[in-house]
Motif scaffolding. Structure first.
Motif, PDB file in Angstrom:
ATOM      1  N   SER A   6      50.556 -12.779  53.865  1.00 55.22           N
ATOM      2  CA  SER A   6      50.710 -11.656  55.017  1.00 55.22           C
ATOM      3  C   SER A   6      51.764 -12.146  55.629  1.00 55.22           C
ATOM      4  CB  SER A   6      49.478 -11.814  55.729  1.00 55.22           C
ATOM      5  OG  SER A   6      49.035 -12.967  56.460  1.00 55.22           O
ATOM      6  N   GLY A   7      52.236 -11.319  56.661  1.00 51.48           N
ATOM      7  CA  GLY A   7      53.288 -11.701  57.541  1.00 51.48           C
ATOM      8  C   GLY A   7      54.836 -10.963  57.498  1.00 51.48           C
ATOM      9  N   SER A  20      52.250 -15.983  56.078  1.00 47.27           N
ATOM     10  CA  SER A  20      51.005 -16.850  55.725  1.00 47.27           C
ATOM     11  C   SER A  20      50.453 -16.694  54.510  1.00 47.27           C
ATOM     12  CB  SER A  20      50.015 -16.706  56.974  1.00 47.27           C
ATOM     13  OG  SER A  20      50.570 -16.970  58.210  1.00 47.27           O
ATOM     14  N   CYS A  21      49.831 -17.515  53.927  1.00 47.73           N
ATOM     15  CA  CYS A  21      48.984 -17.420  52.786  1.00 47.73           C
ATOM     16  C   CYS A  21      47.486 -18.189  53.259  1.00 47.73           C
ATOM     17  CB  CYS A  21      49.667 -18.069  51.735  1.00 47.73           C
ATOM     18  SG  CYS A  21      50.367 -17.020  50.585  1.00 47.73           S
ATOM     19  N   THR A  67      60.590 -23.535  57.936  1.00 42.95           N
ATOM     20  CA  THR A  67      59.435 -24.758  58.057  1.00 42.95           C
ATOM     21  C   THR A  67      58.265 -24.411  57.483  1.00 42.95           C
ATOM     22  OG1 THR A  67      60.638 -25.255  60.483  1.00 42.95           O
ATOM     23  CG2 THR A  67      58.512 -26.431  59.682  1.00 42.95           C
ATOM     24  N   ILE A  68      57.882 -25.120  56.516  1.00 43.07           N
ATOM     25  CA  ILE A  68      56.671 -24.956  55.894  1.00 43.07           C
ATOM     26  C   ILE A  68      55.492 -25.913  56.538  1.00 43.07           C
ATOM     27  CG2 ILE A  68      57.111 -26.800  54.289  1.00 43.07           C
ATOM     28  CD1 ILE A  68      55.430 -24.958  52.061  1.00 43.07           C
ATOM     29  N   SER A  69      54.368 -25.375  56.649  1.00 41.77           N
ATOM     30  CA  SER A  69      53.255 -26.145  57.359  1.00 41.77           C
ATOM     31  C   SER A  69      51.828 -25.697  56.800  1.00 41.77           C
ATOM     32  CB  SER A  69      53.300 -25.770  59.070  1.00 41.77           C
ATOM     33  OG  SER A  69      53.020 -24.559  59.195  1.00 41.77           O
ATOM     34  N   VAL A  77      48.538 -21.838  55.047  1.00 43.74           N
ATOM     35  CA  VAL A  77      49.859 -22.425  54.794  1.00 43.74           C
ATOM     36  C   VAL A  77      50.785 -21.226  55.275  1.00 43.74           C
ATOM     37  CG1 VAL A  77      50.234 -21.488  52.397  1.00 43.74           C
ATOM     38  CG2 VAL A  77      51.783 -23.422  53.195  1.00 43.74           C
ATOM     39  N   HIS A  78      51.761 -21.852  56.135  1.00 44.74           N
ATOM     40  CA  HIS A  78      52.717 -21.023  56.728  1.00 44.74           C
ATOM     41  C   HIS A  78      54.168 -21.190  56.484  1.00 44.74           C
ATOM     42  CE1 HIS A  78      49.637 -19.942  59.395  1.00 44.74           C
ATOM     43  NE2 HIS A  78      49.207 -21.041  59.805  1.00 44.74           N
TER      44      HIS A  78
END
Length: 118
Positions: A6-7, A20-21, A67-69, A77-78
């Motif tokens: 999404s997003g 986002s996942c 940036t992955i987080s 996960v974003h």
């Protein structure tokens, strides 16, 4: 068992988005998680990868902007994207993979469209 992305959306160049996942049916903390993208007429491109809390890699094309987080509480996960460029327009996919005794276990999100306009 799935990853739900999404997003995505339409954003002007220089703007920001957060993709986002959300994982269901498995725990993201057990996996190496990556984002890829595919632009029209191009091959799939690696964007970012996170494996645990200390191993993070980015493609040169997004380093310093993306940036992955991972939110292990929400099992999400974003991908925070800033200073977006026209060439960032693509369908973005999240991926979770781990090695298992029977071979790699691999999940893909369905993709979310990001369009950057001038």
């Amino acid at each position: 068992v799935q990853l739900q992305a999404s997003g995505g959306g339409l954003v002007q160049a220089g703007g920001s988005l957060r993709l986002s996942c959300t994982a269901s049916g498995f725990t993201l903390d057990d996996y190496a998680i990556s984002w890829f993208r595919r632009a029209p007429g191009k091959e799939r491109e690696f964007i970012a990868r996170i494996n645990g809390s200390s191993s993070i890699n980015y493609a040169d094309s997004v380093k310093g902007r993306f940036t992955i987080s991972v939110d292990n509480i929400k099992n999400m996960v974003h991908l925070h994207m800033s200073n977006l460029k026209l060439e960032d327009t693509a369908v973005y996919y999240c991926n979770a993979v781990k090695e298992d005794v029977l071979g790699p276990v691999n999940y893909w999100g369905q993709g979310t469209q990001v369009t950057v306009s001038s």
